[in-house]
Design an enzyme around this catalytic site. Structure first.
Site, PDB file in Angstrom:
ATOM      1  N   CYS A   3       0.865  -1.191   0.000  1.00 38.42           N
ATOM      2  CA  CYS A   3       0.000   0.000   0.000  1.00 38.42           C
ATOM      3  C   CYS A   3       0.896   1.233   0.000  1.00 38.42           C
ATOM      4  O   CYS A   3       2.080   1.137  -0.363  1.00 38.42           O
ATOM      5  CB  CYS A   3      -0.977  -0.029   1.163  1.00 38.42           C
ATOM      6  N   ASN A   6       2.391   1.549   4.234  1.00 43.14           N
ATOM      7  CA  ASN A   6       2.705   0.268   4.913  1.00 43.14           C
ATOM      8  C   ASN A   6       2.468   0.349   6.419  1.00 43.14           C
ATOM      9  O   ASN A   6       3.193  -0.244   7.222  1.00 43.14           O
ATOM     10  CB  ASN A   6       4.146  -0.199   4.608  1.00 43.14           C
ATOM     11  N   CYS A   8      -1.250   0.947   7.433  1.00 47.98           N
ATOM     12  CA  CYS A   8      -2.687   0.667   7.644  1.00 47.98           C
ATOM     13  C   CYS A   8      -3.155  -0.601   6.929  1.00 47.98           C
ATOM     14  O   CYS A   8      -3.485  -1.597   7.569  1.00 47.98           O
ATOM     15  CB  CYS A   8      -3.537   1.847   7.193  1.00 47.98           C
ATOM     16  N   ARG A   9      -3.201  -0.587   5.602  1.00 47.24           N
ATOM     17  CA  ARG A   9      -3.816  -1.685   4.861  1.00 47.24           C
ATOM     18  C   ARG A   9      -2.898  -2.885   4.673  1.00 47.24           C
ATOM     19  O   ARG A   9      -3.258  -4.019   5.017  1.00 47.24           O
ATOM     20  CB  ARG A   9      -4.278  -1.181   3.476  1.00 47.24           C
ATOM     21  N   SER A  10      -1.716  -2.672   4.088  1.00 45.98           N
ATOM     22  CA  SER A  10      -0.880  -3.846   3.778  1.00 45.98           C
ATOM     23  C   SER A  10      -0.369  -4.588   5.020  1.00 45.98           C
ATOM     24  O   SER A  10      -0.194  -5.814   4.948  1.00 45.98           O
ATOM     25  CB  SER A  10       0.265  -3.491   2.817  1.00 45.98           C
ATOM     26  N   ASP A 114      -8.221   3.715   1.446  1.00 42.46           N
ATOM     27  CA  ASP A 114      -7.225   4.106   2.434  1.00 42.46           C
ATOM     28  C   ASP A 114      -7.944   4.626   3.689  1.00 42.46           C
ATOM     29  O   ASP A 114      -8.643   5.637   3.629  1.00 42.46           O
ATOM     30  CB  ASP A 114      -6.352   5.205   1.822  1.00 42.46           C
TER      31      ASP A 114
END
Ligand code: 4NP
Length: 144
Positions: A3, A6, A8-10, A114
């Protein structure tokens, strides 16, 4: 799993995927990275750590990494969270073989939103990522 930051999401995708892969003893190596370098070596965002913990996953020991082109050789599959990550990662790919390893994490051109600036998105993003990780494991197993 890639993401922007690196944090929050990934990291969610990395932690969930590793947990599920370990449960099934698949032996796959899982990692995550960001296309941006602002958060290198930082733990994941507290809100990601917290939603993951609520659903039974520990991502607290992961640290942010910056995506670099060596990953094209080190990994078989590079899954990105949104179109902007896709563009940034593909810019670094010098070979067709590398470009072919890259796809969106979600199917059908969908993006993982995001959540960084919107607290309310962490739980739906977590659930979306968890569901997709389970599907991906089945898809990858079926294709190997
Ligand atoms: P992520 O979210 O890409 O899911 O880790 C973000 C985290 C930090 C920033 C942007 C997005 N940032 O601008 O610092």
């Amino acid at each position: 799993m890639v993401c922007l930051g690196n944090i929050c999401r990934s990291p969610l995708a990395e932690g969930i995927m590793r947990h599920l892969v370990d449960e099934q003893e698949l032996g796959w190596e899982i990692a995550s990275a960001g296309t941006g370098d602002w958060h290198i070596n930082e733990p994941a965002d507290k809100r990601s750590i917290s939603v993951a913990r609520r659903f039974g996953y520990d991502i607290s020991k992961q640290r942010a990494r910056h995506f670099n082109k060596n990953y094209f050789d080190e990994f078989d599959l590079i899954l990105v969270m949104d179109q902007s990550n896709l563009k940034d990662v593909l810019k670094l790919a010098r070979e067709q073989e590398h470009r072919e390893k890259v796809s969106l994490f979600l199917p059908e051109d969908l993006e993982v939103a995001d959540p960084y600036f919107d607290e309310r998105l962490f739980e739906p993003v977590f659930l979306q990522i968890e569901e997709r990780c389970k599907q991906l494991i089945e898809e990858i197993k079926a294709n190997n």
